[in-house]
Design a protein around this motif. Structure first.
Motif, PDB file in Angstrom:
ATOM      1  N   VAL A 196      79.447  23.229 -88.961  1.00 49.80           N
ATOM      2  CA  VAL A 196      79.506  21.802 -88.626  1.00 49.80           C
ATOM      3  C   VAL A 196      78.596  21.589 -87.423  1.00 49.80           C
ATOM      4  CG1 VAL A 196      80.951  19.849 -87.993  1.00 49.80           C
ATOM      5  CG2 VAL A 196      81.891  21.676 -89.418  1.00 49.80           C
ATOM      6  N   VAL A 197      77.524  20.861 -87.649  1.00 46.45           N
ATOM      7  CA  VAL A 197      76.533  20.646 -86.599  1.00 46.45           C
ATOM      8  C   VAL A 197      76.377  19.144 -86.392  1.00 46.45           C
ATOM      9  CG1 VAL A 197      74.142  21.040 -85.877  1.00 46.45           C
ATOM     10  CG2 VAL A 197      75.327  22.764 -87.251  1.00 46.45           C
ATOM     11  N   GLY A 198      76.309  18.708 -85.168  1.00 44.59           N
ATOM     12  CA  GLY A 198      76.150  17.284 -84.966  1.00 44.59           C
ATOM     13  C   GLY A 198      76.060  16.892 -83.507  1.00 44.59           C
ATOM     14  N   SER A 199      76.144  15.592 -83.291  1.00 46.76           N
ATOM     15  CA  SER A 199      76.079  15.069 -81.929  1.00 46.76           C
ATOM     16  C   SER A 199      76.897  13.792 -81.851  1.00 46.76           C
ATOM     17  CB  SER A 199      74.630  14.791 -81.523  1.00 46.76           C
ATOM     18  OG  SER A 199      74.091  13.763 -82.342  1.00 46.76           O
ATOM     19  N   LEU A 200      77.347  13.500 -80.639  1.00 47.65           N
ATOM     20  CA  LEU A 200      78.119  12.289 -80.383  1.00 47.65           C
ATOM     21  C   LEU A 200      77.574  11.644 -79.122  1.00 47.65           C
ATOM     22  CD1 LEU A 200      80.716  10.466 -80.702  1.00 47.65           C
ATOM     23  CD2 LEU A 200      81.849  12.107 -79.194  1.00 47.65           C
ATOM     24  N   ASP A 201      77.358  10.349 -79.204  1.00 45.69           N
ATOM     25  CA  ASP A 201      76.945   9.623 -78.011  1.00 45.69           C
ATOM     26  C   ASP A 201      77.818   8.370 -77.880  1.00 45.69           C
ATOM     27  OD1 ASP A 201      74.569   9.347 -75.899  1.00 45.69           O
ATOM     28  OD2 ASP A 201      75.050   7.342 -76.696  1.00 45.69           O
ATOM     29  N   VAL A 202      78.417   8.214 -76.725  1.00 48.52           N
ATOM     30  CA  VAL A 202      79.225   7.024 -76.445  1.00 48.52           C
ATOM     31  C   VAL A 202      78.495   6.241 -75.361  1.00 48.52           C
ATOM     32  CG1 VAL A 202      81.448   6.175 -75.630  1.00 48.52           C
ATOM     33  CG2 VAL A 202      81.342   8.252 -77.025  1.00 48.52           C
ATOM     34  N   GLY A 203      78.016   5.068 -75.727  1.00 44.21           N
ATOM     35  CA  GLY A 203      77.226   4.291 -74.778  1.00 44.21           C
ATOM     36  C   GLY A 203      78.005   3.901 -73.539  1.00 44.21           C
ATOM     37  N   ALA A 204      79.284   3.551 -73.719  1.00 40.46           N
ATOM     38  CA  ALA A 204      80.118   3.140 -72.591  1.00 40.46           C
ATOM     39  C   ALA A 204      81.578   3.252 -72.993  1.00 40.46           C
ATOM     40  CB  ALA A 204      79.792   1.711 -72.166  1.00 40.46           C
ATOM     41  N   ILE A 205      82.417   3.473 -72.008  1.00 43.58           N
ATOM     42  CA  ILE A 205      83.866   3.407 -72.210  1.00 43.58           C
ATOM     43  C   ILE A 205      84.325   2.157 -71.483  1.00 43.58           C
ATOM     44  CG2 ILE A 205      86.067   4.597 -71.916  1.00 43.58           C
ATOM     45  CD1 ILE A 205      84.429   7.202 -71.570  1.00 43.58           C
ATOM     46  N   ARG A 206      84.764   1.167 -72.250  1.00 40.94           N
ATOM     47  CA  ARG A 206      85.000  -0.149 -71.658  1.00 40.94           C
ATOM     48  C   ARG A 206      86.487  -0.493 -71.599  1.00 40.94           C
ATOM     49  NH1 ARG A 206      80.121  -2.205 -70.966  1.00 40.94           N
ATOM     50  NH2 ARG A 206      78.469  -1.634 -72.433  1.00 40.94           N
ATOM     51  N   TYR A 207      86.775  -1.420 -70.695  1.00 39.05           N
ATOM     52  CA  TYR A 207      88.142  -1.906 -70.499  1.00 39.05           C
ATOM     53  C   TYR A 207      88.143  -3.425 -70.586  1.00 39.05           C
ATOM     54  CZ  TYR A 207      92.019  -3.777 -67.764  1.00 39.05           C
ATOM     55  OH  TYR A 207      93.097  -4.525 -67.333  1.00 39.05           O
ATOM     56  N   GLY A 231      79.391   6.633 -69.735  1.00 34.20           N
ATOM     57  CA  GLY A 231      79.134   7.041 -71.110  1.00 34.20           C
ATOM     58  C   GLY A 231      79.246   8.544 -71.284  1.00 34.20           C
ATOM     59  N   LEU A 232      79.240   8.974 -72.543  1.00 33.15           N
ATOM     60  CA  LEU A 232      79.391  10.391 -72.869  1.00 33.15           C
ATOM     61  C   LEU A 232      78.344  10.806 -73.886  1.00 33.15           C
ATOM     62  CD1 LEU A 232      83.256  10.413 -73.584  1.00 33.15           C
ATOM     63  CD2 LEU A 232      82.135  10.951 -71.405  1.00 33.15           C
ATOM     64  N   SER A 233      77.941  12.053 -73.825  1.00 34.60           N
ATOM     65  CA  SER A 233      77.109  12.643 -74.872  1.00 34.60           C
ATOM     66  C   SER A 233      77.629  14.044 -75.158  1.00 34.60           C
ATOM     67  CB  SER A 233      75.645  12.735 -74.438  1.00 34.60           C
ATOM     68  OG  SER A 233      75.067  11.461 -74.358  1.00 34.60           O
ATOM     69  N   LEU A 234      77.562  14.420 -76.400  1.00 32.28           N
ATOM     70  CA  LEU A 234      78.025  15.746 -76.808  1.00 32.28           C
ATOM     71  C   LEU A 234      77.198  16.199 -77.990  1.00 32.28           C
ATOM     72  CD1 LEU A 234      80.273  18.020 -76.799  1.00 32.28           C
ATOM     73  CD2 LEU A 234      81.522  16.576 -78.410  1.00 32.28           C
ATOM     74  N   ASP A 235      76.727  17.425 -77.976  1.00 29.86           N
ATOM     75  CA  ASP A 235      76.187  18.031 -79.188  1.00 29.86           C
ATOM     76  C   ASP A 235      76.912  19.330 -79.432  1.00 29.86           C
ATOM     77  OD1 ASP A 235      74.424  20.411 -78.224  1.00 29.86           O
ATOM     78  OD2 ASP A 235      73.816  18.742 -76.944  1.00 29.86           O
ATOM     79  N   ALA A 265      77.580  24.205 -77.505  1.00 31.82           N
ATOM     80  CA  ALA A 265      77.870  22.792 -77.248  1.00 31.82           C
ATOM     81  C   ALA A 265      77.359  22.425 -75.865  1.00 31.82           C
ATOM     82  CB  ALA A 265      79.371  22.522 -77.342  1.00 31.82           C
ATOM     83  N   ASN A 266      77.016  21.172 -75.714  1.00 32.13           N
ATOM     84  CA  ASN A 266      76.627  20.621 -74.409  1.00 32.13           C
ATOM     85  C   ASN A 266      77.310  19.277 -74.256  1.00 32.13           C
ATOM     86  OD1 ASN A 266      74.302  22.488 -73.462  1.00 32.13           O
ATOM     87  ND2 ASN A 266      73.774  21.995 -75.580  1.00 32.13           N
ATOM     88  N   PHE A 267      77.782  18.983 -73.040  1.00 26.26           N
ATOM     89  CA  PHE A 267      78.521  17.751 -72.792  1.00 26.26           C
ATOM     90  C   PHE A 267      77.965  17.070 -71.547  1.00 26.26           C
ATOM     91  CE2 PHE A 267      81.846  15.578 -70.388  1.00 26.26           C
ATOM     92  CZ  PHE A 267      82.290  14.656 -71.319  1.00 26.26           C
ATOM     93  N   LEU A 268      77.804  15.741 -71.617  1.00 24.46           N
ATOM     94  CA  LEU A 268      77.331  14.980 -70.466  1.00 24.46           C
ATOM     95  C   LEU A 268      78.253  13.785 -70.235  1.00 24.46           C
ATOM     96  CD1 LEU A 268      74.447  16.384 -71.072  1.00 24.46           C
ATOM     97  CD2 LEU A 268      73.520  14.308 -70.086  1.00 24.46           C
ATOM     98  N   TYR A 269      78.625  13.578 -68.992  1.00 26.35           N
ATOM     99  CA  TYR A 269      79.247  12.318 -68.591  1.00 26.35           C
ATOM    100  C   TYR A 269      78.205  11.543 -67.801  1.00 26.35           C
ATOM    101  CZ  TYR A 269      81.827   9.031 -65.683  1.00 26.35           C
ATOM    102  OH  TYR A 269      82.235   7.904 -65.029  1.00 26.35           O
ATOM    103  N   ARG A 270      77.933  10.313 -68.227  1.00 31.10           N
ATOM    104  CA  ARG A 270      76.890   9.514 -67.565  1.00 31.10           C
ATOM    105  C   ARG A 270      77.519   8.386 -66.755  1.00 31.10           C
ATOM    106  NH1 ARG A 270      75.030   9.594 -72.758  1.00 31.10           N
ATOM    107  NH2 ARG A 270      75.659   7.415 -72.957  1.00 31.10           N
ATOM    108  N   ASP A 271      77.067   8.280 -65.533  1.00 33.42           N
ATOM    109  CA  ASP A 271      77.488   7.185 -64.650  1.00 33.42           C
ATOM    110  C   ASP A 271      76.209   6.502 -64.198  1.00 33.42           C
ATOM    111  OD1 ASP A 271      78.254   5.555 -62.583  1.00 33.42           O
ATOM    112  OD2 ASP A 271      79.339   7.097 -61.473  1.00 33.42           O
ATOM    113  N   LEU A 276      76.860  14.160 -65.071  1.00 32.90           N
ATOM    114  CA  LEU A 276      77.584  15.395 -64.818  1.00 32.90           C
ATOM    115  C   LEU A 276      77.542  16.160 -66.130  1.00 32.90           C
ATOM    116  CD1 LEU A 276      79.600  17.211 -63.209  1.00 32.90           C
ATOM    117  CD2 LEU A 276      81.418  15.802 -64.156  1.00 32.90           C
ATOM    118  N   ALA A 277      76.932  17.332 -66.125  1.00 33.02           N
ATOM    119  CA  ALA A 277      76.657  18.036 -67.381  1.00 33.02           C
ATOM    120  C   ALA A 277      77.381  19.376 -67.440  1.00 33.02           C
ATOM    121  CB  ALA A 277      75.151  18.262 -67.534  1.00 33.02           C
ATOM    122  N   LEU A 278      77.987  19.638 -68.579  1.00 34.73           N
ATOM    123  CA  LEU A 278      78.534  20.962 -68.891  1.00 34.73           C
ATOM    124  C   LEU A 278      77.641  21.528 -69.987  1.00 34.73           C
ATOM    125  CD1 LEU A 278      82.345  20.100 -69.129  1.00 34.73           C
ATOM    126  CD2 LEU A 278      80.995  20.578 -67.096  1.00 34.73           C
TER     127      LEU A 278
END
Lengths: 792, 185
Positions: A196-207, A231-235, A265-271, A276-278
């Motif tokens: 299972v190969v892929g990526s996820l990008d979340v432009g924003a987490i809103r309230y 926002g978040l990014s994950l591959d 896998a790589n994970f990013l939290y964007r502000d 902030l990258a793992l």
């Protein structure tokens, strides 16, 4: 080509999932009729609604209410689907699909046994384009094999309670899963996904706190973009296997066994523009005997029960990067095992009982999770510049209710709520402990060292009962980020300041230490912001105040150790900050003075180049003067208390030494507002590294492990000898390179002025007498460069 | 008044403290290796390092305080306190210097033997601070003074320096400092 419009079709809802109950094997006759055609294209506008979809387990039900499938753009309109069906030469069924602006949602989840409250609603918006190929075969030759690939764009995933919602906005998801097999083996349905190969990008987490909004990026009233947590990014590249078996923990239900291997896998939290990258993550986890039942929790409350046999796994994070240049603080490895275990004479298990309601004053919608956990063993290791420290033998246990609500800034039914996602704690009895630190590798002896992190509020062991909440609002100090408001109360706490191991290799023993016991804590935080900046991760506190009433400071056993008396710590800060910066101490002159290798050596010091990685934590604590409402900084020590009938000391009956009203200032009123300025505070930089240090034998003869040497000899690591080290009177330059590794903390605290308004002596009958009428400390810069190693 | 009883809530026993003087408590002899082997437990820490105060100066820079390379300013830290509400201030002024060591240990230990038989009777846990054999002091310096104001920058500031302490070199510090509670908590 055949066109057909279908108003409703639940089958399509399962796209792009590789499993669809309605997709049955085509027999040979049917295949023969289809081969040679160019396929079938179905164009459908799907609109489905149901007042209630129910699941029953042993007669107990859970209802999904307000179920709807339709357009995410136009309320009550259907969502457009196009599906092309073709049969390949190998008798495979091929589906190409396009889904436009579809919303799947349910307004509520309600348990039949608790009809007055509900868990809140979920919604998923998506546009999809992809393909699914299904053929007979599977892993056993009697199942199915799937290949699927799809892209989801413009997605939203949200949770809504009482008119407020939090949602992932602008989701883009790509998935390619090839060779997935579905088989029935015995009484188990097995889904195996080798790739299972892929990526996820979340432009924003809103309230949104406006009940008129629902699944929109902008506010319906003002038209403004809703605030964002970031926002978040994950591959990812992973493989997994899932087994589903009928039968719950009791009677009907479902058993799930699952394992996943994360190849990369790589994970990013964007502000805003910072991240902030793992990076370079890998690992695995295995879930065994997870059961799903509609049942009751330990208090007899109706619940959707998830009860776990074991969960074990490990995770490797190759780099944690932050700051302007993406500098790494180092690597982190975690291994964990959740399973039943006895703590404090009681067996803890792992279970979550999902219930409706949340906080009772927040409205009828919300989530209440009656949870119990038992982290039997975990090791957390941190590696920087190739050197490693292990927080060994971490255990945690607990039981209690955790509530989740999306709330808005208001006082409702007498309770103060804040904007954001509110996580509440209701009667949570919990604890954790670590066995000690190991520096180098798993075979290193246990040692202390967490004592050097007390300034950060780190305790090596803690047991407590907890209530209160943490509410996470969107938006940091600037732009995206987080704002935290919290009110936390701890009762009957037992915290270790210094802790010996709870297991020295021969089984569990009472953990000796210096303990803060009978702790009653009441802490409040207002407008604490969390942002990722050029510098690193920044926490800025608008205002915080707390009282930590320590009934006894005990040495030895946490329950029966001798007590130094009672200690009461009051804190009141305004505008304090904490910044986590990548990079440790850098170049250090240990044991000497000097900013160069030659100057350091000339002063008798050892010049150490501790490398680029590591962590530096910068604290700025602005201690505010007493504000007249009881909020202040103070330290009180009480002894000689009277005892009650049970022999317990009664607070307030003894004599007290009180450092009353402690505060910082810049040393004068420089801005002319009539009050001393308070912008500098106490500034503390804590740099954490793992590095070599000089360890000297203190006595002649054998040490605790039987290694002999003379007083003054240096400890030199040597893997060729039994204990892995020897003592050397005059180490050569080569031997000096083999000095032992230690947990190195370099700290520098500075303040311009720290005042204590008065020092009082308080007698329970005689009242208060002031012993010192003011203390002023000015112009302090204290540096401590300490490296902790095991006691030889 | 029983204020003093409140302060005497814990006891300090210096097991064997030898600087250039005699042991403080002669009957509390240092433990031999055999006795140490009876001490169960891993953990604890052995600390190496250094501590400095105002090595290059403090954070305040004005007409009174400055960096240490500025001979016209004081670069040390200042501690002032007063014992009467309307009185003057006692001052520890111009505090600076550093010291370094190897072998400061910290752990919790159960004492139930040794000390000439007293340990068996004692039989309880203590916080043990193992003193490093040698502590190197470098340019440690402070003044005892009396002042009419808390801050040297306050109007009308006057100060009388009483004496100055300077210290450098190595000090031998052997033995353990055992800290344990006594009396009524």
């Amino acid at each position: 080509m055949m066109r057909q419009t279908i108003v409703a079709g639940l089958t399509t809802l399962l796209l792009p999932l590789p499993v669809s109950a309605d997709l049955k094997r085509l027999d040979d006759n049917a295949m023969a009729d289809i081969q040679g055609q160019s396929g079938i294209t179905l164009e459908m506008d799907v609109g489905v609604s149901a007042d209630r979809v129910s699941y029953y387990d042993d007669g107990q039900g859970v209802h999904l209410e307000g179920f709807r499938v339709g357009s995410s753009v136009t309320p009550d309109a259907p969502a457009h689907h196009e599906i092309t069906i073709d049969v390949g030469q190998d008798a495979s069924l091929n589906l190409d699909y396009l889904v436009e602006d579809r919303r799947i949602e349910f307004g509520d989840v309600r348990l039949a046994g608790a009809p007055d409250v509900s868990m809140g609603g979920l919604f998923l918006d998506q546009s999809l384009q992809g393909s699914l190929t299904m053929r007979s075969g599977g892993a056993t030759g009697h199942g199915y094999t799937f290949d699927t690939a799809y892209t989801m764009t413009g997605g939203r995933l949200g949770y809504r309670t009482n008119g407020n919602e939090v949602f992932l906005d602008d989701i883009t998801l790509t998935v390619e899963a090839l060779g997935t097999t579905l088989d029935v083996v015995g009484n188990t349905l097995t889904l195996n996904s080798p790739s299972v190969v892929g990526s996820l990008d979340v432009g924003a987490i809103r309230y949104s706190g406006n009940s008129l909004n629902h699944g929109r990026s902008t506010d319906a009233t003002t038209g403004a973009l809703l605030p964002s947590y970031g926002g978040l990014s994950l591959d990812y590249d992973l493989s997994s296997r899932t087994d589903l078996t009928a039968g719950g923990r009791s009677g009907e239900g479902l058993r799930i066994d699952h394992e996943t291997t994360i190849h990369s896998a790589n994970f990013l939290y964007r502000d805003d523009t910072h991240a902030l990258a793992l990076r370079d993550m890998s690992g695995r986890y295995q879930i065994s005997d997870l059961r799903l039942d509609v049942d009751h929790d330990w208090k007899g409350r109706p619940a959707l029960a998830l009860t776990l046999g074991t969960l074990e796994g490990d995770l490797h994070i190759g780099a944690i990067e932050m700051g302007a240049n993406g500098k790494s603080i180092g690597q982190v490895n975690v291994s964990f095992l959740f399973q039943d275990q006895v703590f404090n004479g009681r067996t803890y298990t792992n279970a979550v009982y999902l219930q409706g309601g949340g906080h009772p004053d927040a409205g009828p919608q919300g989530l209440r999770m009656a949870a119990e956990w038992s982290l039997s063993l975990a090791d957390l290791s941190y590696t920087e510049d190739g050197n490693r420290v292990i927080f060994s033998g971490l255990q945690s246990w607990g039981q209690g209710d955790i509530t989740v609500n999306v709330t808005r800034d208001e006082t409702r039914n007498g309770t103060r709520f804040y904007d954001g996602l509110r996580i509440g704690f209701d009667g949570v009895k919990a604890g954790y402990r670590i066995n000690g630190l190991k520096v180098g590798d798993e075979n290193a002896p246990l040692q202390g060292g967490t004592e050097l992190l007390l300034a950060l509020g780190f305790y090596p062991a803690y047991e407590f009962e907890m209530g209160g909440h943490i509410t996470l609002a969107p938006g940091g100090a600037t732009g995206e980020g987080l704002t935290v408001n919290s009110d936390i109360q701890l009762h009957s706490g037992k915290a270790a300041v210094i802790a010996a191991p709870y297991d020295e290799g021969s089984g569990e023993i009472p953990q000796k230490g210096l303990w803060l016991t009978e702790v009653e804590y009441d802490g409040h935080v207002r407008d604490m912001t969390l942002d990722v900046t050029d510098e690193g991760l920044v926490l800025g506190t608008g205002e915080s105040w707390s009282t930590m009433d320590i009934g006894n400071v005990r040495v030895g056993d946490k329950n029966s150790g001798g007590s130094f008396g009672r200690l009461v710590l009051q804190k009141f800060e305004k505008g304090s900050t904490m910044t986590i910066v990548p990079g440790g101490a850098g170049d250090v002159c240990a044991g000497g003075v000097g900013s160069s290798a030659s100057a350091c050596a000339a002063s008798g010091g050892i010049w150490q180049q501790r490398g680029d990685e590591g962590i530096t934590i910068r604290l700025k604590q602005l201690l505010a003067p007493a504000d007249g409402s009881g909020r202040k900084n103070a330290i009180a020590w009480e002894t000689n208390r009277s005892s009650d009938a049970s022999g317990n000391a009664v607070n307030g009956t003894g004599t007290q030494l009180v450092l009353n009203d402690i505060y910082t200032s810049d040393g004068g009123d420089f801005d002319g507002d009539g009050r001393d300025d308070n912008t500098f505070g106490i500034r503390t930089d804590l740099a954490v590294d793992v590095y070599q240090t000089k360890v000297v034998k203190k006595t002649d003869g054998a040490d605790s492990l039987g290694v002999t040497g003379n007083r003054g000899d240096e400890k030199i690591m040597d893997s060729s000898v039994a204990q892995g080290y020897r003592y050397v009177a005059n180490p050569t330059p080569e031997e000096i390179l083999d000095r032992p590794l230690g947990f190195a903390v370099k700290a520098e605290s500075r303040f311009k002025e720290l005042s204590i308004n008065r020092v009082d002596l308080v007698h329970p009958v005689g009242g208060t007498q002031t012993a010192i009428y003011g203390i002023k400390m000015q112009n302090f810069d204290i540096k401590a460069n300490l490296t902790a190693t095991p006691i030889p | 008044m029983t204020h003093r009883a409140g302060i005497a809530g814990f006891g300090l026993v210096v097991a064997f403290l030898a600087t250039s003087s005699s042991p403080v408590l002669a009957e509390l002899a240092s433990l031999g290796d055999d006795a140490l082997s009876d001490v169960s437990g891993q953990g604890g820490i052995y600390l190496s390092g250094d501590v400095s105060i105002n090595e290059m100066g403090g954070p305040v820079e004005n007409y009174h305080f400055g960096r240490c390379d500025d001979a016209t300013r004081k670069c040390g830290a200042r501690l002032a306190w007063r014992l009467k509400e309307t009185g003057g201030w006692m001052v520890l002024d111009d505090i600076r210097g550093n010291f370094s060591f190897e072998g400061l240990t910290l752990r919790v230990r159960h004492v139930d033997s040794g000390f000439g038989g007293d340990g068996e009777l004692f039989n309880r846990d203590v916080l043990e601070l193992g003193l490093p054999n040698t502590v190197r002091f470098n340019d440690v310096h402070f003044k005892i003074a009396a002042s009419n104001t808390a801050r040297p920058t306050d109007p009308g500031f006057l100060q009388t320096d009483i004496f100055t302490v300077e210290m450098r070199g190595e000090v031998v510090m052997e033995g353990n400092l055992l800290v344990f509670p006594t009396g009524n908590p």
